[in-house]
Design a protein around this motif. Structure first.
Motif, PDB file in Angstrom:
ATOM      1  N   GLU A 331      14.337  23.096  59.350  1.00  0.00           N
ATOM      2  CA  GLU A 331      15.081  23.248  58.105  1.00  0.00           C
ATOM      3  C   GLU A 331      15.298  21.904  57.404  1.00  0.00           C
ATOM      4  OE1 GLU A 331      15.846  26.001  56.619  1.00  0.00           O
ATOM      5  OE2 GLU A 331      15.050  27.259  58.224  1.00  0.00           O
ATOM      6  N   ARG A 332      15.429  20.829  58.208  1.00  0.00           N
ATOM      7  CA  ARG A 332      15.626  19.493  57.644  1.00  0.00           C
ATOM      8  C   ARG A 332      14.612  18.536  58.279  1.00  0.00           C
ATOM      9  NH1 ARG A 332      21.726  17.656  57.282  1.00  0.00           N
ATOM     10  NH2 ARG A 332      20.685  16.208  55.852  1.00  0.00           N
ATOM     11  N   PRO A 333      13.358  18.664  57.919  1.00  0.00           N
ATOM     12  CA  PRO A 333      12.317  17.854  58.557  1.00  0.00           C
ATOM     13  C   PRO A 333      12.456  16.369  58.224  1.00  0.00           C
ATOM     14  CG  PRO A 333      11.424  18.983  56.654  1.00  0.00           C
ATOM     15  CD  PRO A 333      12.811  19.519  56.850  1.00  0.00           C
ATOM     16  N   ASP A 334      12.131  15.527  59.202  1.00  0.00           N
ATOM     17  CA  ASP A 334      12.224  14.079  58.981  1.00  0.00           C
ATOM     18  C   ASP A 334      10.877  13.377  59.121  1.00  0.00           C
ATOM     19  OD1 ASP A 334      11.689  14.085  61.684  1.00  0.00           O
ATOM     20  OD2 ASP A 334      13.467  12.943  62.272  1.00  0.00           O
ATOM     21  N   TYR A 335       9.781  14.141  59.235  1.00  0.00           N
ATOM     22  CA  TYR A 335       8.462  13.587  59.522  1.00  0.00           C
ATOM     23  C   TYR A 335       8.014  12.533  58.520  1.00  0.00           C
ATOM     24  CZ  TYR A 335       6.768  16.448  55.671  1.00  0.00           C
ATOM     25  OH  TYR A 335       6.565  16.980  54.424  1.00  0.00           O
ATOM     26  N   HIS A 336       8.569  12.556  57.311  1.00  0.00           N
ATOM     27  CA  HIS A 336       8.141  11.678  56.214  1.00  0.00           C
ATOM     28  C   HIS A 336       9.007  10.437  56.079  1.00  0.00           C
ATOM     29  CE1 HIS A 336      11.251  14.428  54.704  1.00  0.00           C
ATOM     30  NE2 HIS A 336      11.698  13.335  54.098  1.00  0.00           N
ATOM     31  N   SER A 337      10.006  10.262  56.951  1.00  0.00           N
ATOM     32  CA  SER A 337      11.026   9.236  56.748  1.00  0.00           C
ATOM     33  C   SER A 337      10.967   8.147  57.809  1.00  0.00           C
ATOM     34  CB  SER A 337      12.414   9.886  56.774  1.00  0.00           C
ATOM     35  OG  SER A 337      12.742  10.291  58.095  1.00  0.00           O
ATOM     36  N   ARG A 338      11.807   7.122  57.625  1.00  0.00           N
ATOM     37  CA  ARG A 338      11.872   6.047  58.619  1.00  0.00           C
ATOM     38  C   ARG A 338      12.392   6.540  59.960  1.00  0.00           C
ATOM     39  NH1 ARG A 338      14.225   2.006  54.300  1.00  0.00           N
ATOM     40  NH2 ARG A 338      16.114   3.175  54.805  1.00  0.00           N
ATOM     41  N   SER A 339      13.076   7.688  59.984  1.00  0.00           N
ATOM     42  CA  SER A 339      13.597   8.211  61.247  1.00  0.00           C
ATOM     43  C   SER A 339      12.596   9.093  61.983  1.00  0.00           C
ATOM     44  CB  SER A 339      14.897   8.997  61.004  1.00  0.00           C
ATOM     45  OG  SER A 339      14.659  10.106  60.149  1.00  0.00           O
ATOM     46  N   ALA A 340      11.436   9.381  61.381  1.00  0.00           N
ATOM     47  CA  ALA A 340      10.419  10.200  62.041  1.00  0.00           C
ATOM     48  C   ALA A 340       9.936   9.517  63.307  1.00  0.00           C
ATOM     49  CB  ALA A 340       9.248  10.433  61.088  1.00  0.00           C
ATOM     50  N   ILE A 341       9.741  10.299  64.355  1.00  0.00           N
ATOM     51  CA  ILE A 341       9.415   9.702  65.653  1.00  0.00           C
ATOM     52  C   ILE A 341       8.087   8.949  65.616  1.00  0.00           C
ATOM     53  CG2 ILE A 341       8.353  11.829  66.573  1.00  0.00           C
ATOM     54  CD1 ILE A 341       9.696  11.054  69.289  1.00  0.00           C
ATOM     55  N   GLN A 342       7.074   9.481  64.914  1.00  0.00           N
ATOM     56  CA  GLN A 342       5.780   8.791  64.845  1.00  0.00           C
ATOM     57  C   GLN A 342       5.864   7.553  63.964  1.00  0.00           C
ATOM     58  OE1 GLN A 342       2.823  11.672  63.632  1.00  0.00           O
ATOM     59  NE2 GLN A 342       2.775  12.656  65.639  1.00  0.00           N
ATOM     60  N   ILE A 343       6.531   7.652  62.831  1.00  0.00           N
ATOM     61  CA  ILE A 343       6.661   6.498  61.943  1.00  0.00           C
ATOM     62  C   ILE A 343       7.468   5.400  62.619  1.00  0.00           C
ATOM     63  CG2 ILE A 343       7.750   5.720  59.786  1.00  0.00           C
ATOM     64  CD1 ILE A 343       6.783   8.303  58.490  1.00  0.00           C
ATOM     65  N   GLN A 344       8.533   5.770  63.305  1.00  0.00           N
ATOM     66  CA  GLN A 344       9.303   4.778  64.056  1.00  0.00           C
ATOM     67  C   GLN A 344       8.432   4.065  65.073  1.00  0.00           C
ATOM     68  OE1 GLN A 344      12.749   6.488  65.933  1.00  0.00           O
ATOM     69  NE2 GLN A 344      14.057   6.080  64.182  1.00  0.00           N
ATOM     70  N   ALA A 345       7.642   4.835  65.823  1.00  0.00           N
ATOM     71  CA  ALA A 345       6.812   4.246  66.878  1.00  0.00           C
ATOM     72  C   ALA A 345       5.802   3.260  66.299  1.00  0.00           C
ATOM     73  CB  ALA A 345       6.102   5.349  67.654  1.00  0.00           C
ATOM     74  N   ILE A 346       5.114   3.652  65.234  1.00  0.00           N
ATOM     75  CA  ILE A 346       4.095   2.777  64.645  1.00  0.00           C
ATOM     76  C   ILE A 346       4.731   1.528  64.058  1.00  0.00           C
ATOM     77  CG2 ILE A 346       2.303   2.603  62.883  1.00  0.00           C
ATOM     78  CD1 ILE A 346       1.878   5.642  63.226  1.00  0.00           C
ATOM     79  N   HIS A 347       5.870   1.687  63.391  1.00  0.00           N
ATOM     80  CA  HIS A 347       6.520   0.514  62.811  1.00  0.00           C
ATOM     81  C   HIS A 347       7.043  -0.419  63.896  1.00  0.00           C
ATOM     82  CE1 HIS A 347       9.485  -1.734  60.263  1.00  0.00           C
ATOM     83  NE2 HIS A 347       8.405  -1.792  59.528  1.00  0.00           N
ATOM     84  N   ARG A 348       7.490   0.126  65.022  1.00  0.00           N
ATOM     85  CA  ARG A 348       7.902  -0.732  66.136  1.00  0.00           C
ATOM     86  C   ARG A 348       6.723  -1.539  66.667  1.00  0.00           C
ATOM     87  NH1 ARG A 348      11.346   4.150  68.889  1.00  0.00           N
ATOM     88  NH2 ARG A 348      13.312   3.824  67.747  1.00  0.00           N
ATOM     89  N   MET A 349       5.536  -0.933  66.682  1.00  0.00           N
ATOM     90  CA  MET A 349       4.344  -1.674  67.097  1.00  0.00           C
ATOM     91  C   MET A 349       4.077  -2.813  66.130  1.00  0.00           C
ATOM     92  SD  MET A 349       1.784   1.521  67.999  1.00  0.00           S
ATOM     93  CE  MET A 349       2.400   2.959  68.862  1.00  0.00           C
ATOM     94  N   LEU A 350       4.195  -2.538  64.825  1.00  0.00           N
ATOM     95  CA  LEU A 350       3.995  -3.576  63.815  1.00  0.00           C
ATOM     96  C   LEU A 350       5.016  -4.693  63.991  1.00  0.00           C
ATOM     97  CD1 LEU A 350       2.666  -4.647  61.209  1.00  0.00           C
ATOM     98  CD2 LEU A 350       4.248  -3.189  59.918  1.00  0.00           C
ATOM     99  N   GLN A 351       6.262  -4.350  64.243  1.00  0.00           N
ATOM    100  CA  GLN A 351       7.295  -5.344  64.457  1.00  0.00           C
ATOM    101  C   GLN A 351       7.004  -6.172  65.694  1.00  0.00           C
ATOM    102  OE1 GLN A 351      10.655  -2.539  64.301  1.00  0.00           O
ATOM    103  NE2 GLN A 351      11.487  -3.766  62.626  1.00  0.00           N
ATOM    104  N   ARG A 352       6.543  -5.541  66.762  1.00  0.00           N
ATOM    105  CA  ARG A 352       6.210  -6.271  67.980  1.00  0.00           C
ATOM    106  C   ARG A 352       5.134  -7.319  67.712  1.00  0.00           C
ATOM    107  NH1 ARG A 352       5.847  -4.863  73.342  1.00  0.00           N
ATOM    108  NH2 ARG A 352       7.914  -3.983  73.035  1.00  0.00           N
ATOM    109  N   LEU A 353       4.138  -6.928  66.923  1.00  0.00           N
ATOM    110  CA  LEU A 353       3.052  -7.854  66.605  1.00  0.00           C
ATOM    111  C   LEU A 353       3.538  -9.032  65.760  1.00  0.00           C
ATOM    112  CD1 LEU A 353       0.244  -5.267  65.838  1.00  0.00           C
ATOM    113  CD2 LEU A 353       0.236  -6.895  67.731  1.00  0.00           C
TER     114      LEU A 353
END
Length: 355
Positions: A331-353
């Motif tokens: 009902e309240r999807p977050d897949y498109h936002s900074r809180s989305a689990i996949q987007i969070q994971a990829i951005h954390r990888m970018l931050q690590r680099l």
């Protein structure tokens, strides 16, 4: 270059990455995810490359498509965002641009103003039977409505290509093919065109890249949650000069459906491991990103999505989430936002680099 050159699993490292100068590109579901990641973290990027992808939150085009929200998103994905019955039924760019503006106002994504100076490459093959060209045309309009000047957008729609990323490899599929592994021969490396458009004049690709293709543990970035539908490992190409301390940029390359390193078909809800396709690493090793990255001090990050087919996660083809399957609530999807689990994971990888 082969993956076996770095068979051990390492922790993703940190380098002298120039913040705000990274980029992202993808094919198909990876292209839809490229748009989402680009908007969610536009302050981190300088541009994006979209091969056969639709605009942001395309799956939410027509909420009345079904009584149940989850079904509505799936139907919008299939019949508006991939193969609309008529061109006029393609997604409404103005409506989706307004959703993006509202998401920014709500703090779900970065400020839209960051997009103004970005450069965007958008491609649709005229023989693409998977994601129709009118859909991709709306992606161009979507970016224009959000302030990306037409001169900063390279839009290519005159190549008779099927649904694929294009290469100059003689062993790849014919240009007009619409079949796995979705890598077609066209006489040039499309990845090189993408990076040149986003980052300007680049040195020619290296004939003999001497960097490392490393395999790293992805689970530390998403907590090994099953709904993430991401693989245990990700990959990154790191040029030798970057390892020795040269300033770098990061390019995130997102594969499409059925292109992850460990993709297998699902039969009756179970992975058909007896028939693993022979192309699982092709997107990582043969699409040209690594050769041009090597000579231009660009780290190429290859996050990996994984097929899952269960009561919790229905993603048997290993697609990136652009219709909400990973959201905690339909009902309240977050897949498109900074809180989305996949987007969070990829951005954390970018931050690590370092980016």
């Amino acid at each position: 270059m082969t993956i076996s050159a770095e068979s051990k699993v390492v922790q993703l490292g940190a380098y002298k990455v120039q913040r705000g100068q990274s980029s992202v590109s993808g094919l198909s579901s990876g292209a839809f995810m490229t748009v989402q990641l680009h908007l969610a973290h536009s302050a981190s990027f300088a541009g994006a490359g979209i091969i056969a992808g639709g605009p942001y939150r395309c799956a939410e085009s027509y909420r009345a498509a079904a009584l149940v929200a989850e079904d509505a998103y799936v139907q919008s994905s299939l019949y508006i965002c991939m193969n609309p019955l008529v061109p006029q039924a393609a997604p409404d760019a103005a409506h989706l641009a307004q959703l993006a503006r509202q998401a920014a106002l709500d703090g779900d994504i970065d400020d839209i103003a960051h997009l103004g100076g970005h450069r965007v490459y958008i491609f649709t093959g005229s023989e693409d039977k998977v994601v129709a060209s009118p859909v991709v045309a709306r992606t161009r309009r979507f970016y224009e409505l959000l302030g990306v000047h037409a001169a900063q957008i390279r839009y290519v729609d005159d190549v008779p290509a099927g649904h694929a990323i294009l290469t100059d490899n003689p062993e790849d599929s014919p240009l007009g093919a619409n079949q796995p592994p979705y890598i077609n021969r066209a006489g040039y490396m499309q990845s090189h065109d993408i990076l040149r458009h986003i980052h300007g004049d680049l040195k020619p690709p290296a004939e003999r890249p001497d960097g490392r293709l490393v395999r790293f543990d992805q689970t530390e970035f998403f907590g090994n949650e099953q709904r993430a539908s991401m693989s245990a490992y990700g990959y990154a190409y790191v040029p030798r000069a970057v390892e020795q301390g040269a300033p770098a940029r990061v390019h995130i390359a997102l594969h499409g459906c059925k292109q992850g390193y460990n993709y297998t078909d699902f039969v009756n809800g179970r992975p058909d491991s007896a028939n693993v396709p022979p192309y699982g690493n092709r997107y990582i090793t043969s699409t040209g990103y690594n050769t041009i990255a090597d000579s231009n001090h660009i780290i190429v990050l290859y996050p990996q999505a994984e097929g899952r087919d269960s009561a919790l996660t229905q993603n048997p083809e290993g697609c990136w989430d652009w219709w909400g399957y990973s959201s905690p609530s339909a009902e309240r999807p977050d897949y498109h936002s900074r809180s989305a689990i996949q987007i969070q994971a990829i951005h954390r990888m970018l931050q690590r680099l370092g980016g």
